[in-house]
Enzyme design. Structure first.
Site, PDB file in Angstrom:
ATOM      1  N   ASP A   1      -2.073  10.570  -1.459  1.00  0.00           N
ATOM      2  CA  ASP A   1      -2.404   9.578  -2.476  1.00  0.00           C
ATOM      3  C   ASP A   1      -2.799  10.222  -3.796  1.00  0.00           C
ATOM      4  O   ASP A   1      -2.782   9.576  -4.854  1.00  0.00           O
ATOM      5  CB  ASP A   1      -3.521   8.667  -1.975  1.00  0.00           C
TER       6      ASP A   1
ATOM      7  N   ARG B   1       0.870  -1.178   0.000  1.00  0.00           N
ATOM      8  CA  ARG B   1       0.000   0.000   0.000  1.00  0.00           C
ATOM      9  C   ARG B   1       0.906   1.227   0.000  1.00  0.00           C
ATOM     10  O   ARG B   1       2.134   1.107   0.122  1.00  0.00           O
ATOM     11  CB  ARG B   1      -1.009   0.030   1.156  1.00  0.00           C
ATOM     12  N   GLY B   2       0.298   2.403  -0.123  1.00  0.00           N
ATOM     13  CA  GLY B   2       1.092   3.626  -0.154  1.00  0.00           C
ATOM     14  C   GLY B   2       1.265   4.092  -1.587  1.00  0.00           C
ATOM     15  O   GLY B   2       1.427   3.281  -2.509  1.00  0.00           O
TER      16      GLY B   2
ATOM     17  N   ASN C   1      -5.359  12.336   1.297  1.00  0.00           N
ATOM     18  CA  ASN C   1      -4.463  11.459   2.046  1.00  0.00           C
ATOM     19  C   ASN C   1      -5.329  10.624   2.986  1.00  0.00           C
ATOM     20  O   ASN C   1      -6.547  10.808   3.058  1.00  0.00           O
ATOM     21  CB  ASN C   1      -3.406  12.295   2.804  1.00  0.00           C
TER      22      ASN C   1
ATOM     23  N   ARG D   1      -7.649   0.318  -6.329  1.00  0.00           N
ATOM     24  CA  ARG D   1      -7.671   1.381  -5.302  1.00  0.00           C
ATOM     25  C   ARG D   1      -8.043   2.694  -5.989  1.00  0.00           C
ATOM     26  O   ARG D   1      -7.194   3.368  -6.563  1.00  0.00           O
ATOM     27  CB  ARG D   1      -6.296   1.541  -4.618  1.00  0.00           C
TER      28      ARG D   1
ATOM     29  N   GLN E   1      -1.810   1.666  10.176  1.00  0.00           N
ATOM     30  CA  GLN E   1      -0.522   1.734   9.466  1.00  0.00           C
ATOM     31  C   GLN E   1       0.551   2.438  10.286  1.00  0.00           C
ATOM     32  O   GLN E   1       1.737   2.144  10.136  1.00  0.00           O
ATOM     33  CB  GLN E   1      -0.679   2.478   8.125  1.00  0.00           C
TER      34      GLN E   1
END
Lengths: 368, 368
Positions: free
Chosen positions: B248, B54-55, B258, B94, B207
């Site tokens: 993001d 992720r990220g 974000n 996503r 996270q």
């Protein structure tokens, strides 16, 4: 309020033995409904410190009964010393809670005029019951005032459900009955006004997920659980009509200490023009201070409350899991302070007031 | 960056077999360090959707390699169709992530000029490696720019540690290396500038608790884990010198999507005059939109991610526990949008810019 369709309060003297006080041990909710007997002042102090009971009004009521219990078991040889020790012990359990100081002080003043030990004990019992009854009554009354605010928004929305965001549990589980933030919601729901509650889960203790969601469910009030991070997004998108929270201590100028994270929701409400209300019985005012950010002591608790989370496993066991590296340090502040400038109004048992010293003190001229 | 004192990236082609791509399966952190092999495009899509990776940057890099993997296994009879299907599959994983679209588009453009299937595959592999290398390089460079901001504050504080709050994981685990929000922190730490990081745990996925605390620990950067509710209180009391977060997707006008909850921290930073910075490689800009609140799609995920929490039991097992009444509904929005007006500056690989269209587009005239 209702638990499995039976009415309960959060604390009550055992009708068969008034030396014993019963509480709902809230640590087991929502998965188990456990009633605990408190018999000695140590039990009461432990129940408050370890959060078997929590919430502004309930902490006050528990301290009231705890003080009575201390007198019941005090030695006649050093009655005054035992009493003072118990008062200090109870007050030390939760430093931010205003109702705690208030209840202990009320007990001390009530018994001061009695001369015999028996009369003091009897007076302390009556005062503890009074504190509890008054807490329930004040919450019921503030609920009626708050209901009018919800009714107005409902009217503007032509009967569509009013979306109310709340943080932590300022429900009936936080008081003796009705709750503070929830009292207007229960009153509106009972009056047939459509409501829907956004329930902040409220880390680290998860009082929203574990208590508020549970008690709203028991009363069939529509609600949705959200992470604490979510409220700002909802407000940006018009999905919150009002915020109602409780408070653990409110200054005479309207600064509001409440569960950590409340200030962030107040900022988001301001930024999106969502009215932000705080509901409280007058027992939660601290008339001695003005600047909440500077003068309200903020409780710090163990980092283990952040790093470990308890819940129910698939096979029905209670289990605690570690959610961070074992060596990680944590900081666990229990409360934050929302400045009065962010508060649209205070909902009290006497009515609704703006959050400023002049208006608050005008409404409470006899106390302030 | 370091894992048990060995340098790793978050994604890399297997040197023994370049048809296989290796990732760190982040779902097992911090308690277990697991490396996973991805072999088919389905593996890549699943790894993104189920958040093995992720990220912002890492999602882009994974999509880059996923696209290459799709070509590797596409049928020569309907190569184009297989390729388009894979692109759509990767993009759908996503919806908020900007780097995902960017990486897939970059691959499509790169291979368009190649005529044979072999050449396309070979070009796609080279492009995937380029995307990954460039991500690491951009993060390293933005880290150098951000380091200067930390150095300035350190100087003002006469060398006392600079307290930096971050939300979610915009660490090296969210990119190929270095991270975005963490890159300036690692660079400052390496340069001997004293830093201390307040790590938002970042519900619901945690996270911060599971990834950021772990990676800062591996690099010996001082840090303290806090619930997401805590930042406002810390800022009110002067305990935060700056905020640095990742993003993001950032619009050409500087609105920043974000992890959910970022907006609340930005509001608190504004209210307390704490500088709020967003760190990003230029691959995260979405040059096609201006109004982030209106136009950035916000991913909604399963309510189970709120109601169930996984962690390590005392006897070392991974266990999942339910933290709410089983029948409670939840809403799980993955991101929120912080309006540009709350952002002090954007830290990019080209330098630091104010968060407004004129300045951003002046810095990126070739892309905007």
């Amino acid at each position: 309020m209702k638990v499995n369709n039976t009415n309960y309060r959060t604390i009550w003297p055992d009708p068969k033995n008034p030396k014993v006080v019963k509480i709902i041990d809230q640590r087991h909710l929502p998965h188990k409904f456990v009633i605990e007997d408190l018999c000695r002042v140590d039990d009461f102090a432990k129940a408050i410190f370890e959060m078997h009971v929590r919430g502004a009004g309930l902490i006050g009521a528990t301290a009231g009964f705890g003080f009575y219990s201390a007198l019941l078991h005090a030695s006649p040889n050093h009655f005054e010393a035992d009493m003072e020790k118990a008062a200090a012990q109870l007050i030390a359990t939760r430093p931010t809670a205003s109702n705690l100081l208030w209840a202990v002080k009320r007990q001390q003043e009530a018994i001061a005029t009695e001369s015999s030990i028996e009369a003091k004990i009897s007076k302390a019992f009556a005062t503890a019951c009074e504190i509890a009854d008054e807490d329930a009554d004040f919450c019921r009354r503030l609920g009626e005032h708050g209901k009018e605010l919800i009714a107005q928004i409902s009217k503007q929305k032509k009967g569509k459900p009013v979306n109310i965001l709340t943080h932590c549990n300022a429900g009936w589980l936080a008081f003796v009955d009705y709750g503070s933030a929830t009292a207007p919601i229960y009153a509106a729901h009972k009056a047939g006004i459509g409501v829907h509650v956004w329930v902040d889960e409220t880390r680290p203790w998860l009082q929203g997920a574990k208590l508020t969601a549970w008690e709203l469910g028991q009363e069939n009030v529509p609600h949705t659980l959200i992470p604490d991070n979510t409220g700002g997004h909802l407000m940006q998108h018009g999905m919150v009509d009002m915020v109602i929270v409780g408070t653990d201590r409110t200054t005479r100028s309207g600064d509001v200490a409440n569960k950590i994270g409340t200030y962030l929701k107040a900022l988001a409400a301001k930024d999106n023009d969502v009215p932000f209300y705080v509901a409280l019985p007058s027992s939660t005012f601290d008339w001695t201070i003005r600047d909440g950010v500077k003068d309200i002591p903020i409780e710090e608790r163990s980092a283990d409350e952040i790093k470990f989370i308890s819940g129910l496993t698939e096979d029905g066991r209670n289990e605690t899991v570690l959610i961070a590296p074992p060596e990680t340090k944590g900081a666990n502040y229990g409360f934050d302070v929302t400045p009065a400038r962010l508060v649209r109004g205070l909902i009290t048992e006497r009515g609704i007031t703006a959050a400023n010293e002049r208006d608050i003190c005008a409404m409470y001229a006899d106390l302030a």
